[in-house]
Design an enzyme around this catalytic site. Structure first.
Site, PDB file in Angstrom:
ATOM      1  N   GLN A 139      -0.772  -2.795   2.430  1.00  0.00           N
ATOM      2  CA  GLN A 139      -0.008  -2.743   1.178  1.00  0.00           C
ATOM      3  C   GLN A 139      -0.888  -3.213   0.001  1.00  0.00           C
ATOM      4  O   GLN A 139      -2.101  -3.160   0.113  1.00  0.00           O
ATOM      5  CB  GLN A 139       1.289  -3.579   1.263  1.00  0.00           C
ATOM      6  CG  GLN A 139       2.320  -3.013   2.210  1.00  0.00           C
ATOM      7  CD  GLN A 139       2.192  -3.514   3.629  1.00  0.00           C
ATOM      8  OE1 GLN A 139       1.952  -4.679   3.849  1.00  0.00           O
ATOM      9  NE2 GLN A 139       2.368  -2.639   4.581  1.00  0.00           N
ATOM     10  N   GLY A 181      -0.078   2.413   6.361  1.00  0.00           N
ATOM     11  CA  GLY A 181      -0.612   3.643   6.936  1.00  0.00           C
ATOM     12  C   GLY A 181      -1.830   4.024   6.153  1.00  0.00           C
ATOM     13  O   GLY A 181      -1.804   4.023   4.928  1.00  0.00           O
ATOM     14  N   HIS A 182      -2.908   4.271   6.849  1.00  0.00           N
ATOM     15  CA  HIS A 182      -4.047   4.817   6.121  1.00  0.00           C
ATOM     16  C   HIS A 182      -4.798   5.787   7.001  1.00  0.00           C
ATOM     17  O   HIS A 182      -4.764   5.709   8.215  1.00  0.00           O
ATOM     18  CB  HIS A 182      -4.944   3.709   5.558  1.00  0.00           C
ATOM     19  CG  HIS A 182      -5.496   2.784   6.571  1.00  0.00           C
ATOM     20  ND1 HIS A 182      -5.161   1.457   6.609  1.00  0.00           N
ATOM     21  CD2 HIS A 182      -6.357   2.988   7.576  1.00  0.00           C
ATOM     22  CE1 HIS A 182      -5.790   0.898   7.606  1.00  0.00           C
ATOM     23  NE2 HIS A 182      -6.521   1.791   8.209  1.00  0.00           N
ATOM     24  N   ASP A 212      -1.831   1.828  -0.803  1.00  0.00           N
ATOM     25  CA  ASP A 212      -2.455   3.157  -0.749  1.00  0.00           C
ATOM     26  C   ASP A 212      -3.681   3.276  -1.654  1.00  0.00           C
ATOM     27  O   ASP A 212      -3.995   4.360  -2.137  1.00  0.00           O
ATOM     28  CB  ASP A 212      -1.447   4.266  -1.146  1.00  0.00           C
ATOM     29  CG  ASP A 212      -0.160   4.154  -0.381  1.00  0.00           C
ATOM     30  OD1 ASP A 212      -0.245   3.962   0.839  1.00  0.00           O
ATOM     31  OD2 ASP A 212       0.918   4.234  -0.999  1.00  0.00           O
ATOM     32  N   LYS A 252      -7.813   1.373   0.944  1.00  0.00           N
ATOM     33  CA  LYS A 252      -8.391   0.217   1.663  1.00  0.00           C
ATOM     34  C   LYS A 252      -8.987   0.643   2.995  1.00  0.00           C
ATOM     35  O   LYS A 252      -9.982   0.097   3.443  1.00  0.00           O
ATOM     36  CB  LYS A 252      -7.303  -0.845   1.932  1.00  0.00           C
ATOM     37  CG  LYS A 252      -6.748  -1.490   0.689  1.00  0.00           C
ATOM     38  CD  LYS A 252      -5.669  -2.494   1.029  1.00  0.00           C
ATOM     39  CE  LYS A 252      -4.420  -1.887   1.634  1.00  0.00           C
ATOM     40  NZ  LYS A 252      -3.664  -1.014   0.755  1.00  0.00           N
TER      41      LYS A 252
END
Ligand code: IMP
Length: 437
Positions: A232, A50-51, A23, A26
């Protein structure tokens, strides 16, 4: 590698890697660089990642798709090191299509492993068995899918297209898992029903399934600008992270060649993304964690809630021991510092510069989890700055105290800052290293 006149080297293979516990932002950095990229590659993990990417004033939550999907010119590759839930992938493609992104070039490695429904159940059960020591996984079946890969009864993407082989592989896995599921009072799975369902997903995805290693090696030969997008963070690395509170793959730059099917010498540059502070989701050691009002302020300003699970993220001061370790194991050539704007208005900022363990000062991350739990952070303090920096476009215009904070980060991590992110928008990015312009 492209040599410009004057000897400046323009990297054309860049790895973007997380330097903390995930988180780090990235997605934003990858998306920023993806504007110039020909190819964007996801190498490991699955929809545990997840981003959020902001594009055309819309917010997109990506979990499996590489960040280059917003540009129809960009080839997006989901490489062999990934574990992919095909139903989730199809849903994500449909979701962005509803948001107006239709013309995407995405290829899925035929060697990538498939997350099966029993992996999700096993993820829950293993967490339950661990009790108080639960890892706090995303419950997306990632660990069990990688377990099957190493146990050599994993289902690979190429198997989805061959019904006979698929039935055979699923039957082997279920011969092992169904009795386990019964023992835990869970429902069992039917091999034929799963084969029908997953073969169907394979057929829906077949025009995207390819030997992505062959593709990538050719694209490298053609000198394309290739961005390898980490998921990650390094401290969640199965090998070098805070084991056992880690994910089940290696989110480091070192793992990119293996997971993408290319040679290590092909990586030119490694951008290590770190927040200007620290966060962590899930359980596990976090030496610089703070839980006071400052933590709440940072959480609210930085919108520190998980993209995948919505969980509030734990907040801490920047830990330069972790960052230096990350820089060493990744061969980080430059840092991308994100969410610096969130720290505006704070009276005091801290950076952890070493740990105290049993009366000794140490500058490394202990292997033994119980030792790491006992370390006491040693901090340097910095005066904060009051100014809003979110619209600043050059390093020179930053407040003096902000510059001092950045200089200290460079000194402690022994790594130059290449990119600054001062807000979620692409325009709120200041590039300090001209080789990645
Ligand atoms: P898993 O990857 O779902 O097995 O979860 C293992 C650990 O990694 C948990 O602490 C998760 O919260 C963490 N984790 C997995 N993916 C991410 C991510 O993308 N960002 C932050 N933490 C993650």
């Amino acid at each position: 590698m492209i040599m410009l006149s004057g000897g400046m080297i323009l990297a054309n293979t860049i790895v973007v890697v997380g330097m903390q516990w995930g988180d780090e932002g990235k997605g934003k950095i990858t998306d920023f660089l993806a504007g110039k990229a020909d190819v964007v590659v996801r190498c490991q993990g699955g929809n545990n990642a997840g981003h959020s990417v902001y594009f055309d004033y819309k917010k997109f939550a990506l979990h499996l798709l590489p960040s280059g999907v917003f540009n129809p010119r960009v080839i997006n590759i989901m490489a062999s090191g990934m574990v992919v839930h095909p139903k989730a992938l199809l849903a994500e493609i449909e979701q962005i299509s509803h948001q107006g992104i239709n013309d995407i070039q995405v290829y899925l490695s035929d060697r990538a492993h498939v997350v099966m429904p029993y992996h999700l159940v096993l993820d829950e059960l293993i967490e339950r068995v661990r009790g108080a020591d639960a890892i706090g996984t995303t419950k997306k079946g990632i660990g069990p899918a990688y377990m099957d890969k190493t146990a050599r009864f994993g289902i690979r993407v190429c198997d989805l297209l061959d019904e006979t082989r698929l039935l055979n592989q699923i039957s082997v896995a279920l011969a092992f898992y169904n009795p386990v599921l019964v023992a835990f009072g869970s429902e069992t799975f039917d091999a034929q029903a799963l084969t029908n369902e997953y073969h169907h997903y394979g057929m829906q995805l077949r025009h995207r399934i390819a030997d992505t290693g062959v593709m990538l090696r050719q694209l490298i030969k053609e000198n394309k600008y290739i961005l390898f997008e980490g998921a990650q963070g390094s401290m969640l690395c199965l090998d070098h992270g805070t084991y056992p509170f880690v994910t089940s793959s290696s989110p480091t730059a070192t793992s990119v060649p293996l997971n993408a099917g290319i040679a290590p010498r092909e990586i030119n540059q490694v951008i290590g993304v770190t927040k200007a502070y620290s966060t962590r989701v899930g359980a596990g050691v976090f030496p610089t964690e703070i839980t006071d009002q400052i933590a709440s302020t940072i959480r609210e300003r930085g919108k520190e809630y998980g993209t995948t699970t919505g969980r509030p993220r734990r907040i801490g001061w920047l830990d330069s021991v972790v960052l230096r370790y990350g820089a060493q194991i990744n061969g980080t050539t430059g840092l991308a510092l994100t969410l610096l704007d969130v720290l505006s208005g704070m009276d005091e900022l801290k950076i952890c510069v070493a740990y105290r363990l049993d009366g000794n000062i140490i500058h490394h991350v202990p292997a033994k989890y119980q030792d790491y739990l006992r370390v006491e952070p040693i901090y340097d303090s910095f005066q904060g700055w009051k100014e809003d920096i979110s619209a600043i476009t050059s390093y020179e215009s930053l407040p003096e105290n902000c510059k001092k904070y950045l200089q200290a980060i460079e000194a402690y991590t022994e790594t130059k800052i290449a990119v600054l992110s001062l807000g979620p928008d692409r325009t709120q990015t200041v590039v300090l290293d001209p080789s990645i312009q």
